[in-house]
Motif scaffolding. Sequence first.
Motif: not given
Length: 483
Positions: A423-427, A431-439
């Motif tokens: 639900s909280s990602t960074t590119s 096409g590559i989305e990674l979870p953020t630190l806050s996630a």
Amino acid sequence: MSDPHRATERGPLTAVVVLCFGGLAAALTQTLVIPIQSELPGLLDTSAANAAWVVTITLLAGAVAMPVSGRIADLVGKQRVLVASAAVLVVGSLVCALSDSLVPVLAGRALQGVAMGFIPVGISLMREITPPHLTATATAAMSATLGVGGAIGLPLSAWIVQTGDWHTLFWVASAISVVVLVLTWVLVPHVHDARGGRLDVPGAVGLAIGLVALLVGISKATTWGWTDARTLGSIAAGLLVLVAWGAFELRRDDPLVDLRTSARLPVLMTNVAAVAIGFGMMAQSIVVPQLLQLPAFTGYGLGQSILAAGLWMAPAGLMMMVFAPLSGRLLGSVGAKKTLMAGAVVLGLGYVAALFLMDAPWQLLIASCISSAGVGIGYAAMPTLILDAAPPREAAAAVGLNSLMRSFGTTLAAAVMGTILTSSTTSSGPGIELPTLSAFQWCFAAGAVAAALGVALAAFIPARADTATIEPAPPVPAPEHAG
């Protein structure tokens, strides 16, 4: 005629070690394919969606098998069911080892899941084959195998995959399973604890349908979306079937699960608390490896390989077994209720620590070890609470239901953690989305909340169930070592 007490005293430690080893082997299969999960579509010539069932089907089969195996054990004898579970594990592992396509691998993985019934049956047998001074520690150690096996499985399977063909995973599992089968047959006593009666086949089918529908909806929620018609339909159908199943079971003279016993407050609150603690155990198993393996260029990822991540996680799993003796002493001194609450408190402290220990692998190791110690303490207390409240004729079935509730908690955790992380990602590229630190921080916070809920739920267990001594099981006829 042999003396049952002399027979039981001959080798209780040997039987306990065998049962714990069998529990480890069964639990190990749960994480066996995690290192090759991304490669399964190519290895089995199928789609990613279909390949995901290689993991899911083991979970579903295990959830259904634990209460059913427990009930069969109460009917025909626990040692016989343990031998049968070990045999099923051998067959399932061999089927996977000899397969190269999806359908037979799914069949083998389902059989490996069925073998999870070994754990609750083994736990319920502990009280019958151990002297009172050893029962608490033995129960604690056997309960810990649920987490320890999974923790050991990840680095072991990652190492095997890096050094050989993926089939080697299942050949190793087959060899271990054969050892478990032989040792269980030879060294675990058969104490003639069969209570008689007949298996409620319609009840088993109804429970299986309801559980599978509910757990499929929950486990696929991250992929399908929580508001997707497939997710909502599957969860709703599962709940409706389980409600109908409950009404059916209440009218049965010899039900699969005695819901009246399950509704007793000590059993009910222990089972509900099991969901929260199972959630807490699985949350770290999902979140910590992802954070360890996340690329270092993100600024918060730790850039570890799959094998390295597994090795960083392994000590946390072993903490559950290390704390088994302490759990046994707590059970004898302060009682099972307070031990369960203490475990949930330690579990929550581990998640709180993780919020501040995310900058290096060794920091996550510390936080994971704290959480795992809490899980080990809590997992030891739950079977004791269940066995204290359930009639002896329903002991294995009651422990099986408790194990099911823990499994439900882990399934729910996997879905919730997956949703938070996506639900909280960074590119990081096209096409590559990674979870953020806050996630990741929200995931740790959710684990802490689940643990706090476990403490609150355990507080409602009646004081009469919080015994400071563990009563031995009623005397049973002389043990035999033949299946």
